[in-house]
Design an enzyme around this catalytic site. Structure first.
Site, mmCIF file in Angstrom:
data_model
loop_
_atom_site.group_PDB
_atom_site.id
_atom_site.type_symbol
_atom_site.label_atom_id
_atom_site.label_comp_id
_atom_site.label_asym_id
_atom_site.label_seq_id
_atom_site.Cartn_x
_atom_site.Cartn_y
_atom_site.Cartn_z
ATOM 1 N N SER A 1 0.865 -1.177 0.000
ATOM 2 C CA SER A 1 0.000 0.000 0.000
ATOM 3 C C SER A 1 0.902 1.227 0.000
ATOM 4 O O SER A 1 2.086 1.144 0.350
ATOM 5 C CB SER A 1 -0.955 0.009 1.201
ATOM 6 O OG SER A 1 -0.254 -0.124 2.421
ATOM 7 N N GLU B 1 1.163 5.673 0.521
ATOM 8 C CA GLU B 1 0.537 6.837 1.146
ATOM 9 C C GLU B 1 0.961 8.145 0.483
ATOM 10 O O GLU B 1 2.121 8.333 0.112
ATOM 11 C CB GLU B 1 0.909 6.889 2.629
ATOM 12 C CG GLU B 1 0.241 8.037 3.378
ATOM 13 C CD GLU B 1 0.369 7.882 4.873
ATOM 14 O OE1 GLU B 1 -0.059 6.821 5.377
ATOM 15 O OE2 GLU B 1 0.899 8.786 5.524
ATOM 16 N N ASP C 1 -3.875 15.425 15.624
ATOM 17 C CA ASP C 1 -3.394 16.542 16.429
ATOM 18 C C ASP C 1 -4.341 17.726 16.302
ATOM 19 O O ASP C 1 -4.915 17.969 15.241
ATOM 20 C CB ASP C 1 -2.003 16.978 15.959
ATOM 21 C CG ASP C 1 -0.980 15.863 16.097
ATOM 22 O OD1 ASP C 1 -0.967 15.210 17.158
ATOM 23 O OD2 ASP C 1 -0.215 15.656 15.145
ATOM 24 N N PHE D 1 12.245 14.388 10.509
ATOM 25 C CA PHE D 1 11.024 13.655 10.869
ATOM 26 C C PHE D 1 11.310 12.671 11.995
ATOM 27 O O PHE D 1 10.526 12.536 12.950
ATOM 28 C CB PHE D 1 10.487 12.875 9.663
ATOM 29 C CG PHE D 1 9.929 13.726 8.553
ATOM 30 C CD1 PHE D 1 9.511 15.028 8.775
ATOM 31 C CD2 PHE D 1 9.820 13.208 7.270
ATOM 32 C CE1 PHE D 1 8.998 15.808 7.747
ATOM 33 C CE2 PHE D 1 9.295 13.965 6.233
ATOM 34 C CZ PHE D 1 8.889 15.275 6.476
ATOM 35 N N HIS E 1 3.867 -0.945 3.680
ATOM 36 C CA HIS E 1 3.208 0.332 3.399
ATOM 37 C C HIS E 1 4.289 1.374 3.151
ATOM 38 O O HIS E 1 5.170 1.579 3.994
ATOM 39 C CB HIS E 1 2.350 0.743 4.602
ATOM 40 C CG HIS E 1 1.567 2.008 4.414
ATOM 41 N ND1 HIS E 1 0.421 2.063 3.661
ATOM 42 C CD2 HIS E 1 1.772 3.263 4.884
ATOM 43 C CE1 HIS E 1 -0.065 3.302 3.683
ATOM 44 N NE2 HIS E 1 0.739 4.052 4.412
#
Length: 279
Positions: free
Chosen positions: A7, A9, A100, A207, A257
């Protein structure tokens, strides 16, 4: 041929140019025959309309799309409205998150945790949705205690999630340990590792620092040693990610993913390195 399902994103583009570029990226990555493409959702639903538009474009191209849906700052009525919109579009897969709050917002809304959102979807929508939950192999950056984070994860899965997708990571042992601990808590659903190809090492490192993700010291030192040698950074990054995926698949990961940052080239190069794609 992929040995496990895949998959992919994306995040919703902010401009018409970005939207056109993403159409080409979707077309490129369709060569990997992913089960679905997921689309993120901004803090407090700030990209709601863009997420919907992106999901619609992916579905119109003949692919399964899975919108992210965060519940923080939301009401039950508002979530029901969003689900109704997706249902009318034929969408039946969802990535359910707490999310968030937007900066400067004080109220958390009617849902405190993703488990409550997942339970709400099940209670109001039935079983005809495939619900993905989030998992954090190195534990949620806002959670001080690993055991509590695992308990929260187990609660999400018991609330009705069908499977989970992890935050990206580079330490396979963290993933395998997390899966073992989740199984001890009665979680039997698939836990899919999330992988981020290294498009830009400085950005990925940023990140990782923000989210409490370990970059192995040997990887960091080698990356930093390449300085401005972009070709070496790229080649080494492909090798690191390919080796990680090989170990995960060999260890029983049920799927992979990819976090693409709306780019296709590196994900395709990793797939070629793994022998999943010709060329």
């Amino acid at each position: 041929m992929n040995p496990v399902p895949l998959s992919i994103e994306f995040f919703p583009p902010n401009t018409p140019v970005g939207s056109e570029k993403l159409k080409a990226v979707v077309n490129d990555l369709a060569a990997l025959k992913p089960e679905f493409f997921s689309v993120t959702y901004g803090a407090g639903g700030s990209t709601r309309e863009k997420t919907l538009a992106t999901v619609q474009a992916i579905a119109a191209a003949g692919h399964e799309a899975a919108p992210h849906l965060s519940c923080v700052g939301s009401t039950r009525e508002g979530i029901a409205e969003i689900l109704g919109t997706y249902r009318a579009q034929g969408i039946r897969r969802l990535v359910a998150l707490r999310g968030d709050l937007p900066s400067g917002t004080a109220t958390a809304g009617e849902f405190r945790y993703a488990a409550e959102l997942i339970a709400f979807v099940r209670e109001t929508q039935g079983r005809d949705w495939h619900i993905e939950a989030a998992a954090y192999p190195e534990y949620h950056p806002q959670q001080r205690y690993a055991a509590k984070d695992l308990d929260h994860f187990a609660a999400k899965m018991k609330a009705g999630a069908d499977s989970a997708i992890t935050q990206f990571f580079f330490n396979p042992d963290a993933y395998f340990h997390f899966v073992d601990e989740a199984r001890k808590r009665g979680v039997d659903q698939p836990i899919v590792p999330g992988i981020m190809p290294i498009h830009n090492y400085a950005k990925v490192a940023q990140f990782a620092a923000r989210d409490g993700i370990e970059i192995p010291r040997w990887v960091a030192l080698k990356m930093e040693g390449y300085l401005d040698d972009a070709a070496s950074v790229r080649a080494f990054g492909i090798e690191v990610v390919a080796r990680l995926i090989e170990r995960l698949v060999a260890g029983g990961a049920p799927a992979i993913h990819f976090y693409t940052l709306n780019q296709s080239a590196l994900t395709l190069d990793v797939a070629r390195r793994l022998g999943w794609l010709a060329g």
